[in-house]
Design an enzyme around this catalytic site. Structure first.
Site, PDB file in Angstrom:
ATOM      1  N   LYS A 180       1.020  -1.173  -0.008  1.00 38.76           N
ATOM      2  CA  LYS A 180       0.050   0.101  -0.195  1.00 38.76           C
ATOM      3  C   LYS A 180       0.818   1.209   0.033  1.00 38.76           C
ATOM      4  CE  LYS A 180      -1.877   2.889   2.740  1.00 38.76           C
ATOM      5  NZ  LYS A 180      -1.768   4.187   1.838  1.00 38.76           N
ATOM      6  N   GLY A 204       6.581   4.723   8.645  1.00 36.59           N
ATOM      7  CA  GLY A 204       5.659   5.793   8.869  1.00 36.59           C
ATOM      8  C   GLY A 204       5.930   6.336  10.122  1.00 36.59           C
ATOM      9  N   GLY A 227       2.192   3.736  13.735  1.00 35.39           N
ATOM     10  CA  GLY A 227       2.876   2.588  14.115  1.00 35.39           C
ATOM     11  C   GLY A 227       2.199   1.805  15.409  1.00 35.39           C
ATOM     12  N   GLU A 271       9.314   0.598  11.113  1.00 36.60           N
ATOM     13  CA  GLU A 271      10.271   1.557  10.932  1.00 36.60           C
ATOM     14  C   GLU A 271       9.560   2.885  11.428  1.00 36.60           C
ATOM     15  OE1 GLU A 271      13.287   1.181  11.034  1.00 36.60           O
ATOM     16  OE2 GLU A 271      13.199  -1.145  10.537  1.00 36.60           O
ATOM     17  N   CYS A 280      13.674  10.176   7.818  1.00 33.15           N
ATOM     18  CA  CYS A 280      13.581   9.714   9.198  1.00 33.15           C
ATOM     19  C   CYS A 280      14.794   9.830   9.998  1.00 33.15           C
ATOM     20  CB  CYS A 280      12.981   8.072   9.458  1.00 33.15           C
ATOM     21  SG  CYS A 280      13.989   7.002   8.187  1.00 33.15           S
ATOM     22  N   GLU A 284       9.624  14.925  16.792  1.00 30.15           N
ATOM     23  CA  GLU A 284      10.247  14.772  15.448  1.00 30.15           C
ATOM     24  C   GLU A 284       9.792  15.737  14.756  1.00 30.15           C
ATOM     25  OE1 GLU A 284       9.091  11.505  12.773  1.00 30.15           O
ATOM     26  OE2 GLU A 284      11.044  11.326  11.984  1.00 30.15           O
TER      27      GLU A 284
HETATM   28  P1  NAD Z   1       1.840   8.073   7.929  1.00 32.01           P
HETATM   29  O1  NAD Z   1       2.153   6.996   9.326  1.00 32.01           O
HETATM   30  O2  NAD Z   1       0.966   8.843   7.875  1.00 32.01           O
HETATM   31  O3  NAD Z   1       1.704   7.156   6.818  1.00 32.01           O
HETATM   32  C1  NAD Z   1       2.503   6.118   6.483  1.00 32.01           C
HETATM   33  C2  NAD Z   1       1.705   4.840   5.687  1.00 32.01           C
HETATM   34  O4  NAD Z   1       0.985   4.552   6.585  1.00 32.01           O
HETATM   35  C3  NAD Z   1       1.235   5.684   4.469  1.00 32.01           C
HETATM   36  O5  NAD Z   1       0.727   4.599   3.419  1.00 32.01           O
HETATM   37  C4  NAD Z   1      -0.375   5.522   5.143  1.00 32.01           C
HETATM   38  O6  NAD Z   1      -1.630   5.620   4.362  1.00 32.01           O
HETATM   39  C5  NAD Z   1      -0.492   4.642   5.995  1.00 32.01           C
HETATM   40  N1  NAD Z   1      -1.485   4.593   7.011  1.00 32.01           N
HETATM   41  C6  NAD Z   1      -1.849   5.797   7.793  1.00 32.01           C
HETATM   42  N2  NAD Z   1      -2.595   5.341   8.764  1.00 32.01           N
HETATM   43  C7  NAD Z   1      -2.796   4.069   8.751  1.00 32.01           C
HETATM   44  C8  NAD Z   1      -3.491   3.168   9.483  1.00 32.01           C
HETATM   45  N3  NAD Z   1      -4.445   3.360  10.317  1.00 32.01           N
HETATM   46  N4  NAD Z   1      -3.547   1.794   9.155  1.00 32.01           N
HETATM   47  C9  NAD Z   1      -2.445   1.206   8.261  1.00 32.01           C
HETATM   48  N5  NAD Z   1      -1.998   2.152   7.369  1.00 32.01           N
HETATM   49  C10 NAD Z   1      -1.846   3.482   7.738  1.00 32.01           C
HETATM   50  O7  NAD Z   1       3.483   8.676   7.767  1.00 32.01           O
HETATM   51  P2  NAD Z   1       3.969   9.513   6.829  1.00 32.01           P
HETATM   52  O8  NAD Z   1       3.289  10.962   7.052  1.00 32.01           O
HETATM   53  O9  NAD Z   1       3.647   9.045   5.296  1.00 32.01           O
HETATM   54  O10 NAD Z   1       5.410   9.407   6.822  1.00 32.01           O
HETATM   55  C11 NAD Z   1       6.253  10.156   7.645  1.00 32.01           C
HETATM   56  C12 NAD Z   1       6.550   9.268   8.814  1.00 32.01           C
HETATM   57  O11 NAD Z   1       7.276   8.301   8.404  1.00 32.01           O
HETATM   58  C13 NAD Z   1       7.777  10.166   9.765  1.00 32.01           C
HETATM   59  O12 NAD Z   1       7.484  10.406  11.262  1.00 32.01           O
HETATM   60  C14 NAD Z   1       9.012   9.586   9.711  1.00 32.01           C
HETATM   61  O13 NAD Z   1       9.905   9.618  10.498  1.00 32.01           O
HETATM   62  C15 NAD Z   1       8.645   8.095   9.307  1.00 32.01           C
HETATM   63  N6  NAD Z   1       9.705   7.302   8.538  1.00 32.01           N
HETATM   64  C16 NAD Z   1      10.444   6.528   9.255  1.00 32.01           C
HETATM   65  C17 NAD Z   1      11.343   5.818   8.498  1.00 32.01           C
HETATM   66  C18 NAD Z   1      12.192   4.621   9.378  1.00 32.01           C
HETATM   67  O14 NAD Z   1      12.830   3.807   8.433  1.00 32.01           O
HETATM   68  N7  NAD Z   1      12.388   4.710  10.549  1.00 32.01           N
HETATM   69  C19 NAD Z   1      11.457   5.951   7.050  1.00 32.01           C
HETATM   70  C20 NAD Z   1      10.828   6.944   6.718  1.00 32.01           C
HETATM   71  C21 NAD Z   1       9.818   7.450   7.312  1.00 32.01           C
END
Ligand code: NAD
Length: 476
Positions: free
Chosen positions: A169, A222, A227, A244, A278, A380
């Site tokens: 997804k 994300g 998470g 992650e 991240c 963050e």
């Molecule tokens: P997000 O959590 O909003 O979304 C990430 C993904 O999860 C998207 O595809 C979103 O549609 C999906 N999602 C959202 N709600 C969900 C739910 N209830 N159930 C299942 N899936 C769901 O994050 P974002 O805003 O897209 O990304 C930015 C964040 O990601 C930052 O906090 C960043 O630090 C983190 N990040 C971490 C790493 C790592 O490896 N640690 C790498 C890149 C980004």
């Protein structure tokens, strides 16, 4: 573009579509289906049906398909990079790095396909055991918008090599390059149903994937809060999870560091991808002896960055990926000023001017004199804003670096081996860089401690996480 289910382009069941917006111009560049739980079910059915044949192939045969896919990603890297810049916003040179990085990951996993996985255990008169590693089944991969292509590679490479099938997804603001790469995997010979892509909101499509009883593992990258939600949703079916999540990486610069190299490191570490990484440098700690010189150089470099549409060759930093993110960063910095939690040394507001008016541009920003409990340090900051603190010695730097609920990466800039040892042993982080920040090679495990998540991407560690052991006990 449409979703990919069982090797076929599929529009949404209810015809609803999501607009994909170019963050530099505000224009709609394409649409994708607003998928639903029904689409997730169809994708899981396809992945489940494909699992038997795919998992029975030799690892070498699966590796050959990954090799071919890596070649195709390289063949099309310019088009893919352009598309990535248009949907994500980053400068074209960064998109090219990211697309090539994805090819490197697929190639890395292909290259280890001949390596033995498993062990033999001799138990004396009691017999011998053969321990093999078998795939888990259907896995779910949930991708964020900041580095969608490289993160797709991190999940696809080990999952497919290990013999699993996948439902992926993408993030709703960056689904296009993910869909295009999924198409290249089909072209490389991936059988129908092995990789399926369902587009749509996280709250519906993402949640349906996490809750699906036949999905054995979720690998999610994300936001921290998402998470935690995923962990709750996944608990009913005892799924394996790789999470992650975010980071608030400290960068510590000691008095003996190569200052010019460290300034380069801070600039790239914080402003690459407009700070939406991240493992970006999110807190900079400078030894008091070099702080003034360092800031003088850093401010000049930050003020000389060219901000603009990522497709323009001169652009050093593009827009933020979406309006919500721009508003989040703007309000965070406004609060710092209003609550006197720091001094804005440069930047501090959205970028104005006719070239920027329809996009989501924010100025690269440095903040000094930061209050120890400022929100900027606790949470963050996912954008081009860098808080800079001065420390009297290494102990203070380590103490401050560890005052965070995250623990993803950290870097130490020094020439002194005992300083390196001290930081490596005492700073809470999944990776400690010395005289660099941000490099994430496919061969080494990547992931964090504390609120930064559980599990590891990359290397053999990720491959193991897409398998489980199965033991044959031979009682001779
Ligand atoms: P997000 O959590 O909003 O979304 C990430 C993904 O999860 C998207 O595809 C979103 O549609 C999906 N999602 C959202 N709600 C969900 C739910 N209830 N159930 C299942 N899936 C769901 O994050 P974002 O805003 O897209 O990304 C930015 C964040 O990601 C930052 O906090 C960043 O630090 C983190 N990040 C971490 C790493 C790592 O490896 N640690 C790498 C890149 C980004």
């Amino acid at each position: 573009m449409d979703m990919l289910i069982n090797g076929t382009a599929v529009p949404a069941t209810d015809e609803a579509r999501i607009k994909v917006i170019n963050p530099a111009t505000g224009e709609c560049i394409d649409t994708v289906p607003r998928g639903s739980g029904t689409d997730v079910n169809a994708a899981v059915d396809a992945a489940d049906a494909a699992f038997g044949t795919w998992s029975e192939k030799t690892t070498r045969d699966r590796g050959l398909i990954l090799f071919r896919a890596a070649e195709l990603v390289r063949r099309d890297h310019k088009d893919l990079a352009r598309l990535l810049t248009q949907e994500q916003g980053k400068p074209l040179k960064e998109s090219i790095d990211e697309v090539r990085g994805c090819a490197n990951i697929l190639e890395y996993y292909a290259s280890i396909s001949g390596q033995p996985a498993g062990e033999a255990v001799h138990l004396g008169k009691a017999g011998d055991c053969l321990v093999t590693r078998v795939p888990l089944g259907v896995c779910g991969a949930i991708i964020p918008w900041n580095m969608p292509v490289i993160i797709m590679g991190w999940k696809l490479g080990p999952a497919l090599l290990a013999g699993n099938t996948l439902v992926l997804k993408p993030a709703s603001t960056t689904p296009l390059t993910n869909l295009r790469i999924a198409g290249l995997l089909q072209e490389a010979g991936l059988p129908h149903g092995v990789l399926n892509v369902v587009t749509g909101p996280g709250e519906t499509v993402g949640a349906a994937l996490v809750k699906h009883p036949r999905v054995k593992k979720i690998s999610f990258t994300g936001d921290c809060a998402t998470g935690h939600r995923i962990r709750q949703m996944a608990k009913d079916h005892l799924k394996t999870l790789t999470l992650e999540l975010g980071g608030s990486d400290p960068m510590i610069v000691m008095a003996d560091a190569d200052i010019s190299k460290a300034v380069d490191g801070a600039l790239r570490g914080r402003f690459y991808n407009a700070g939406q990484v991240c493992t970006a440098v999110k807190r900079l700690y400078l030894h008091e002896k070099i702080a003034e010189e360092f800031m003088h150089l850093l401010i000049a470099r930050v003020e000389s960055l060219t901000i603009g549409n990522g497709l323009l060759p001169a652009t050093d930093m593009g827009p933020l990926n979406n309006r919500e993110q721009l508003e989040r960063i703007s309000s965070l910095v406004r609060e710092v000023a209003e609550q006197e939690e720091g001094t804005i040394s440069t930047g501090g507001s959205p970028k104005t001017g006719s070239a920027y008016k329809d996009g989501f541009f924010y100025q690269p920003t440095l903040i000094t004199d930061v209050a120890p409990d400022a929100a900027l340090l606790k949470n963050e900051v996912f954008g081009p804003v860098l808080p800079v603190m001065t420390v009297p010695d290494l102990s203070a730097a380590i103490r401050e670096a560890n005052r965070s609920r995250y623990g993803l990466g950290a870097s130490i800039w020094t020439r002194d081996i005992s300083t390196i040892k001290e930081v490596y042993q005492r700073v809470n982080a999944g990776i400690v860089w010395v005289n660099r920040h941000l490099t994430i090679p496919p061969e080494v495990p990547f992931g964090g401690t504390n609120e930064s998540g559980i599990g590891r991407e990359n290397g053999f560690h990720a491959l193991d996480s897409y398998t489980q052991t199965k033991t044959l006990y031979l009682g001779w």
